[in-house]
Design an enzyme around this catalytic site. Structure first.
Site, PDB file in Angstrom:
ATOM      1  NE  ARG A 159     -13.906   8.041   9.815  1.00  0.00           N
ATOM      2  CZ  ARG A 159     -12.890   7.958   9.203  1.00  0.00           C
ATOM      3  NH1 ARG A 159     -12.022   8.779   8.692  1.00  0.00           N
ATOM      4  NH2 ARG A 159     -12.529   6.775   8.473  1.00  0.00           N
TER       5      ARG A 159
ATOM      6  CE  LYS B 241      -3.842   1.563   2.725  1.00  0.00           C
ATOM      7  NZ  LYS B 241      -4.625   1.352   3.936  1.00  0.00           N
TER       8      LYS B 241
HETATM    9  P1  ADP Z   1      -7.335   2.589   7.890  1.00  0.00           P
HETATM   10  O1  ADP Z   1      -6.641   3.148   6.691  1.00  0.00           O
HETATM   11  O2  ADP Z   1      -7.027   1.247   8.079  1.00  0.00           O
HETATM   12  O3  ADP Z   1      -9.135   2.539   7.583  1.00  0.00           O
HETATM   13  P2  ADP Z   1      -7.351   4.827   9.738  1.00  0.00           P
HETATM   14  O4  ADP Z   1      -6.195   5.053  10.218  1.00  0.00           O
HETATM   15  O5  ADP Z   1      -7.988   5.497   8.488  1.00  0.00           O
HETATM   16  O6  ADP Z   1      -7.276   3.044   9.231  1.00  0.00           O
HETATM   17  O7  ADP Z   1      -8.507   4.447  10.756  1.00  0.00           O
HETATM   18  C1  ADP Z   1      -8.268   3.690  12.021  1.00  0.00           C
HETATM   19  C2  ADP Z   1      -9.676   3.731  12.594  1.00  0.00           C
HETATM   20  O8  ADP Z   1      -9.798   4.990  13.152  1.00  0.00           O
HETATM   21  C3  ADP Z   1     -10.819   3.277  12.261  1.00  0.00           C
HETATM   22  O9  ADP Z   1     -11.591   2.849  12.955  1.00  0.00           O
HETATM   23  C4  ADP Z   1     -11.306   4.479  11.626  1.00  0.00           C
HETATM   24  O10 ADP Z   1     -12.872   4.535  11.757  1.00  0.00           O
HETATM   25  C5  ADP Z   1     -10.986   5.457  13.059  1.00  0.00           C
HETATM   26  N1  ADP Z   1     -11.064   7.017  12.445  1.00  0.00           N
HETATM   27  C6  ADP Z   1     -10.251   7.343  11.447  1.00  0.00           C
HETATM   28  N2  ADP Z   1     -10.660   8.799  11.348  1.00  0.00           N
HETATM   29  C7  ADP Z   1     -11.552   9.246  12.534  1.00  0.00           C
HETATM   30  C8  ADP Z   1     -11.827  10.221  13.112  1.00  0.00           C
HETATM   31  N3  ADP Z   1     -11.725  11.659  12.625  1.00  0.00           N
HETATM   32  N4  ADP Z   1     -12.706  10.368  14.182  1.00  0.00           N
HETATM   33  C9  ADP Z   1     -12.878   8.919  14.752  1.00  0.00           C
HETATM   34  N5  ADP Z   1     -12.297   7.796  14.130  1.00  0.00           N
HETATM   35  C10 ADP Z   1     -11.768   7.838  13.121  1.00  0.00           C
END
Ligand code: ADP
Length: 158
Positions: free
Chosen positions: A90, A41
């Site tokens: 979210r 990735k």
């Molecule tokens: P991935 O790329 O594996 O989806 P992320 O880093 O984007 O991982 O997200 C990891 C976790 O954090 C997920 O459960 C996602 O829903 C949560 N998450 C990401 N952004 C937010 C946010 N702004 N508020 C709450 N939870 C979030």
């Protein structure tokens, strides 16, 4: 000790992630924030940079451990002897994807429980949107920790 693993790409960590970790620390004695190291990735920041930014967001907090993992999250949980996975929710779109992932993980390992925290103030923030805004010179302050905003600006400086 009740330990939870909060896994993600964190490319980069946002204030939304920070809020979920803070909520997790209310319920669990220790949180392991695990950055996914996936060579297939493409990420903007290297895994080392991503972990460093997470550490910088929580200076001197000994209830937080920052680590990296490869492969399946359930295998990482088993290797660490941790039974709780922490996730953030979210919007409806997150819910569909997360319910599938939580149930797939449960299918692979009956021992693992997924706990969800509702996003509040930062429900509109995602790493990908922040990166896009930063790449186009948009205002990202307040969506990510200050150190992360500085690194994003440096990445996209011409
Ligand atoms: P991935 O790329 O594996 O989806 P992320 O880093 O984007 O991982 O997200 C990891 C976790 O954090 C997920 O459960 C996602 O829903 C949560 N998450 C990401 N952004 C937010 C946010 N702004 N508020 C709450 N939870 C979030």
């Amino acid at each position: 000790m009740t330990v939870a693993i909060y896994a993600g790409s964190f490319d980069p960590i946002t204030n939304g992630h920070v809020a979920i970790i803070r909520s997790g620390l209310v319920a669990f004695e220790k949180i392991v924030v695990a950055g996914l190291n996936n060579p297939n990735k493409t990420s903007l920041f290297s895994v080392d940079e991503r972990l460093e930014m997470i550490r910088e967001a929580f200076p001197g907090d000994d209830r937080l451990e920052v680590d990296q993992f490869e492969g399946l999250l359930v295998h990482y949980c088993q290797a660490r002897g941790v039974r709780v996975v922490l996730r953030g929710l979210r919007a409806v779109a997150d819910f569909e994807q997360e319910i599938q992932m939580a149930n797939m993980n449960r299918h692979m390992s009956r021992d693992i429980e997924t706990f969800f925290v509702m996003a509040a103030d930062y429900f509109f923030v995602s790493s990908s949107h922040v990166k896009e805004a930063a790449s186009l010179g948009g205002r990202i302050e307040g969506t990510v920790p200050d150190g992360v905003a500085a690194r994003l600006r440096a990445k996209f400086a011409t």
